[in-house]
Design a protein around this motif. Structure first.
Motif, PDB file in Angstrom:
ATOM      1  N   LYS A   1      -6.744  -0.409  -5.236  1.00  0.00           N
ATOM      2  CA  LYS A   1      -7.310   0.040  -3.904  1.00  0.00           C
ATOM      3  C   LYS A   1      -6.214   1.058  -3.364  1.00  0.00           C
ATOM      4  N   ARG A   2      -5.036   0.951  -3.683  1.00  0.00           N
ATOM      5  CA  ARG A   2      -3.984   2.138  -3.288  1.00  0.00           C
ATOM      6  C   ARG A   2      -4.073   3.144  -4.075  1.00  0.00           C
TER       7      ARG A   2
ATOM      8  N   ILE B   1      -9.213   3.035  -1.865  1.00  0.00           N
ATOM      9  CA  ILE B   1     -10.425   2.524  -1.473  1.00  0.00           C
ATOM     10  C   ILE B   1     -10.463   1.735  -0.218  1.00  0.00           C
TER      11      ILE B   1
ATOM     12  N   SER C   1     -11.466  -0.860   1.301  1.00  0.00           N
ATOM     13  CA  SER C   1     -11.377  -2.414   1.337  1.00  0.00           C
ATOM     14  C   SER C   1     -10.799  -2.882   0.127  1.00  0.00           C
ATOM     15  N   TYR C   2     -10.008  -3.877   0.355  1.00  0.00           N
ATOM     16  CA  TYR C   2      -9.520  -4.627  -0.927  1.00  0.00           C
ATOM     17  C   TYR C   2     -10.676  -5.318  -1.632  1.00  0.00           C
TER      18      TYR C   2
ATOM     19  N   THR D   1     -13.694  -4.688  -2.088  1.00  0.00           N
ATOM     20  CA  THR D   1     -14.368  -3.754  -2.757  1.00  0.00           C
ATOM     21  C   THR D   1     -13.953  -3.538  -4.285  1.00  0.00           C
ATOM     22  N   ALA D   2     -12.502  -3.470  -4.245  1.00  0.00           N
ATOM     23  CA  ALA D   2     -11.679  -3.113  -5.490  1.00  0.00           C
ATOM     24  C   ALA D   2     -11.634  -4.196  -6.055  1.00  0.00           C
TER      25      ALA D   2
END
Ligand code: ZN
Length: 353
Positions: free
Chosen positions: A105-106, A110, A112-113, A115-116
């Motif tokens: 995510k970082r 991305i 949202s968490y 989504t990742a």
């Protein structure tokens, strides 16, 4: 196709990766080549040959049905750009130990968490190839409790149940390992353990176990059963820990990986997919190029049915992670793209129109 080659069939480096896949169209081309290496095959009627429509979809010349490269794969109806999927896959495969959802995510910024998290889980869900070969030769088998570690609790005490896991690993002479398998087990009964052995080990192999009664009867199933009694070893003055050194090594590598890459934040119900990922990595640890894993994962991804989010979350939603400040992207500058680097264009064959 012969053995896929670095720099030809898959990126040889991160530089290659960014040069090859800078747009969604690039990614779509690559997926098309992976899904239909010999040209379009209609998913509805299996007829080969079709027209490419203006919107990028294909129309079967036999039954007339229309489809896209991503339809019916894990990329079906995704709202995430393919470039992000590809970058996620690159991070998933290029690091020796993979990547956590939070790091992904970082790294990719991305939004949202979830989504990742869901992207990584979709990749994990394709890793077990249907009909994969069973282990063979000399195989150590044991069962162990894995997981249950929770770093949020003082002293890293276990919360919840650990998962009973069957482990099998090929042992080589004089030393070293071949492939391994790890699967959650319902219990320690002979029925469960025999099923585990039959599902994952080729008959005729030497199966090495401890003296547990649940393993007796393996010779009747066509295995050469080498049962090693701890008591007998102790009586001989031997170190009992080395009786099944292979499976213990696999278990400790797995625990270390769960605590390292994933910081122990793996919910019990998702442990099986993490075990699949560990096995996938372990069995390809000698792969010359990490890009080869990228190729394999995408190849499995385009031949795998869609995976619904509902199915991924199983019983619980992924744990909420507090938002973290975004980091700098730090990507290398985009390289000049060369058509010579894109063999799927040349070998894609029958695009019929
Ligand atoms: Zn058709």
């Amino acid at each position: 196709m012969d053995q896929p080659r670095a720099g030809v069939h898959y990126p040889a480096s991160t530089g290659d990766f960014h040069a090859w896949f800078s747009t969604d169209a690039d990614c779509l081309d690559y997926l098309e080549w992976l899904r239909w290496p010999d040209g379009f095959v209609c998913p509805a009627c299996a007829h080969t040959g079709g027209w490419r429509l203006g919107d990028g979809r294909f129309k079967c010349i036999e039954c007339g049905s229309r489809t896209s490269v991503t339809a019916g794969t894990i990329f079906d109806r995704t709202r995430t750009p393919l470039t992000v999927w590809f970058a996620a896959c690159w991070h998933f495969t290029s690091g020796k130990d993979g990547i956590s959802a939070l790091s992904l995510k970082r790294t990719l910024e991305i939004g949202s968490y979830q989504t990742a998290w869901a992207m990584l889980h979709r990749f994990r869900s394709v890793l077990v190839r249907p009909g994969r070969d069973r282990l063979a030769g000399k195989v150590e088998v044991d069962e162990m409790y894995i997981g249950g570690h929770d770093p949020d609790l003082p002293g890293g005490r276990a919360r919840g149940k650990k998962v009973l896991t069957g482990i099998a690993v090929e042992v080589r002479e004089p030393k070293g390992f071949g492939r391994c398998r790890m699967v959650p087990l319902a219990d320690l009964s002979a029925t469960t353990l025999h099923t585990f052995v039959r599902d994952h080990i080729e008959p005729g192999s030497v199966v090495i176990t401890d003296g547990w009664a649940g393993y007796s009867g393996l010779s009747k199933l066509g295995y050469v059963h080498d049962s090693r009694s701890q008591r007998a070893a102790r009586a001989r003055g031997e170190d009992t820990g080395s009786l099944l050194a292979g499976v213990h090594r696999i278990a400790s590598l797995t625990k270390r990986w769960l605590l390292g890459t994933h910081q122990g934040s793996v919910a019990d119900e998702h442990l099986p997919s993490y075990l699949n990922e560990f096995v996938f990595r372990f069995n390809r640890r000698t792969s010359r190029s990490r890009g080869m894993l990228f190729y394999r994962v995408l190849e499995l991804a385009v031949s795998h049915d869609p995976v619904r989010y509902q199915d991924l979350i199983a019983r619980r939603r992924p744990r909420r992670i507090p938002p973290a400040p975004p980091r700098k992207r730090g990507r290398p500058p985009s390289l000049q793209r060369s058509p010579a680097n894109r063999p799927w264009r040349a070998t894609g064959g029958n695009q019929s129109g």
